[in-house]
Design a protein around this motif. Structure first.
Motif, mmCIF file in Angstrom:
data_model
loop_
_atom_site.group_PDB
_atom_site.id
_atom_site.type_symbol
_atom_site.label_atom_id
_atom_site.label_comp_id
_atom_site.label_asym_id
_atom_site.label_seq_id
_atom_site.Cartn_x
_atom_site.Cartn_y
_atom_site.Cartn_z
ATOM 1 N N TYR A 55 -7.114 43.028 21.484
ATOM 2 C CA TYR A 55 -6.144 43.549 20.515
ATOM 3 C C TYR A 55 -6.263 45.075 20.460
ATOM 4 C CZ TYR A 55 -4.828 38.950 18.730
ATOM 5 O OH TYR A 55 -4.321 37.677 18.607
ATOM 6 N N ALA A 106 -1.918 42.965 13.230
ATOM 7 C CA ALA A 106 -2.662 43.113 14.485
ATOM 8 C C ALA A 106 -1.790 42.770 15.688
ATOM 9 C CB ALA A 106 -3.912 42.237 14.459
ATOM 10 N N VAL A 107 -0.976 41.742 15.563
ATOM 11 C CA VAL A 107 -0.051 41.358 16.642
ATOM 12 C C VAL A 107 0.950 42.483 16.891
ATOM 13 C CG1 VAL A 107 1.917 39.852 17.164
ATOM 14 C CG2 VAL A 107 -0.264 38.859 16.445
ATOM 15 N N ASP A 123 -0.680 45.560 18.460
ATOM 16 C CA ASP A 123 -1.056 45.313 19.852
ATOM 17 C C ASP A 123 0.154 45.405 20.769
ATOM 18 O OD1 ASP A 123 -2.932 44.570 21.923
ATOM 19 O OD2 ASP A 123 -1.988 42.591 21.924
ATOM 20 N N ILE A 181 -9.131 37.324 16.481
ATOM 21 C CA ILE A 181 -8.920 38.768 16.488
ATOM 22 C C ILE A 181 -10.266 39.481 16.343
ATOM 23 C CG2 ILE A 181 -7.750 40.703 15.366
ATOM 24 C CD1 ILE A 181 -5.716 38.703 14.295
ATOM 25 N N ALA A 203 -10.192 45.229 15.365
ATOM 26 C CA ALA A 203 -8.741 45.150 15.194
ATOM 27 C C ALA A 203 -8.385 44.675 13.790
ATOM 28 C CB ALA A 203 -8.136 44.216 16.241
ATOM 29 N N ALA A 248 -1.137 33.535 18.057
ATOM 30 C CA ALA A 248 -2.285 34.327 17.609
ATOM 31 C C ALA A 248 -2.942 33.709 16.374
ATOM 32 C CB ALA A 248 -1.844 35.758 17.302
#
Length: 462
Positions: A263, A135-136, A139, A25, A29, A20
């Motif tokens: 995301y 964000a990862v 998600d 992104i 997000a 990522a």
């Protein structure tokens, strides 16, 4: 011809977590990650000052001591990263004021304490990297939450939260794809928690459960970094996560659809009231009714709350729910929450501190709350709505379904709302920051992508 080798979903999640990039992104997000960061720091600080069990957690963390790697919010302590993640994670959910998904469950209270603990341990983690890690994690959590068959038996917040937090922590630790897959497999050993900690009465675990998943994530990432190897089938093996926890009922295709481009953390919701999410529709309907009709507590003969399957748990046993014995129970007691809303026309942290549970006015109204079973409000996927019917002493029958609830997808909290909430929460910390510090942190989070070292935020609060 060779038979293709099946790749466990854990490797897909690991590759996504490592590959990522901030630039990929979507803006919404990124915005959600920053809102979550400010919101969670605020509610954690508030818990440090007003929730008694937070002090117990800190005492245990201090007793274990160790290398001063990472900060404990609200206190001056610096402890090993895993213990900092535990302390901050425990406080993050203490007030039930942390963010959540539109389908229920709390991701960021596991993700952010683990991420900050690793960021301080590593040093030099940029704001962009922190945004990407959050964000990862958000998600992964949202994708798993939406695509499993949950029967409200496992505590999804911790069962899934440990994987989301491990992905975020592992990314900030700089794990390779292989190491990240190993970390997620190690995390499966610590994916735990039943809904008894949520439904049960009289305990503290509902208050502090995110500490366990945050700490576990740091441990998983650090073990993988040192070379611990996981299994190759942690998620989809015959005895793996999905079969063991959910009977193999999950939607693999949808879980992976758009991974790396869509995301889903942009769906994150922020709470205006420190209470369990499925109560918010009833709270809002009650506030609307008493405000629009200028009802005083003594004007109310009866409050009938139409409840679905999950709401019924929040009303049983009824006598205990009407007069909760602990601050933790009060935030999950629908009759008490509705009574607070009817009396105060709001629900605030002050309603769950000190002697607030003994308020004669609130308890008198709570006794008038009668649950009415209504399957129309069962919890299917999205957070359930609720209906409130007030019978006034003058004979009026007033009814309202709580729709467009503040903080819901239909009425999301703005940056201004989040900033105000942060300031109010931070002022309640065990060691309250100054007005200048609060303002500076707000500004730093709004411009987080420009920070060279995200731990400046924590130093600003010290």
């Amino acid at each position: 011809m060779t038979t293709p080798t099946f790749q466990d979903l854990g490797f897909d999640l690991a590759n996504f977590s490592v590959d990522a990039r901030y630039e990929s992104i979507p803006a919404d997000a990124v915005d959600a990650a920053k809102k979550s960061l400010l919101d969670l720091i605020g509610v954690t600080l508030a818990a440090s000052g007003v929730e008694p069990v937070a002090r117990t957690v800190i005492d245990v963390v201090r007793e274990n001591g160790g290398r001063p790697e990472s900060s404990v919010l609200g206190f001056a302590d610096r402890v090993p990263a895993a213990w900092a993640a535990f302390a901050n994670g425990a406080m993050a959910h203490c007030l039930d004021f942390d963010d959540l998904t539109p389908w229920g469950a709390h991701a960021t209270s596991s993700i952010l304490p683990a991420a900050f603990a690793i960021a301080e341990r590593q040093g030099g983690v940029s704001g962009r990297e922190m945004i990407t890690a959050i964000a990862v994690g958000q998600d992964i959590f949202a994708r798993m939450r939406r695509n499993i068959d949950w029967r409200k038996d496992w505590n999804i917040s911790t069962v899934l939260g440990v994987f989301a937090a491990t992905a975020a922590a592992g990314r900030l630790l700089g794990l390779s794809r292989t190491q990240m897959a190993n970390a997620l497999s190690v995390a499966s050993m610590q994916s735990a928690g039943t809904m008894d900690v949520v439904y049960g009465i009289g305990g503290d675990l509902r208050c502090i459960y995110a500490g366990f998943s945050a700490k576990a994530a740091v441990v998983a990432a650090l073990l993988a970094e040192k070379g611990v190897v996981g299994t190759q089938t942690a998620f989809e093996g015959e005895y793996g996560f999905f079969k063991t926890y959910f009977g193999g009922r999950y939607d693999r295709e949808n879980l992976l659809k758009g991974l790396g481009s869509d995301y889903t953390g942009n769906t994150t919701l922020y709470k205006p009231w420190p209470a369990v999410g499925p109560s918010h529709s009833h709270i809002y309907a009650t506030i609307q009714l008493v405000t629009a009709n200028n009802l005083r507590p003594e004007d109310i003969e009866e409050i009938r709350v139409h409840v679905g399957d999950y709401h019924e748990i929040m009303c049983s046993p009824l006598d205990s729910r009407r007069a909760p014995a602990t601050l933790v129970d009060a935030k999950f007691s629908l009759p008490f929450l509705v009574a607070v809303a009817a009396v105060r026309r709001d629900v605030t942290i002050a309603d769950f501190t000190g002697n607030a549970l003994q308020s004669p006015e609130v308890l008198a109204v709570s006794k008038k709350v009668i649950p009415i079973a209504d399957p129309a409000f069962d919890w299917k996927m999205e957070l359930p709505l609720g209906q409130v019917e007030i019978i006034a002493r003058d004979g009026r029958r007033l009814s309202q379904i709580g729709t467009k609830v503040p903080g819901s997808p239909e009425a999301p909290m703005s940056w201004e709302n989040i900033v105000r909430k942060f300031a109010n929460c931070a002022a309640l910390a065990a060691t309250p920051p100054s007005a200048g510090q609060i303002e500076k942190v707000q500004q730093m989070v709004r411009q987080l992508e420009s920070l060279d070292d995200v731990t400046e935020l924590l130093r600003c609060l010290a």
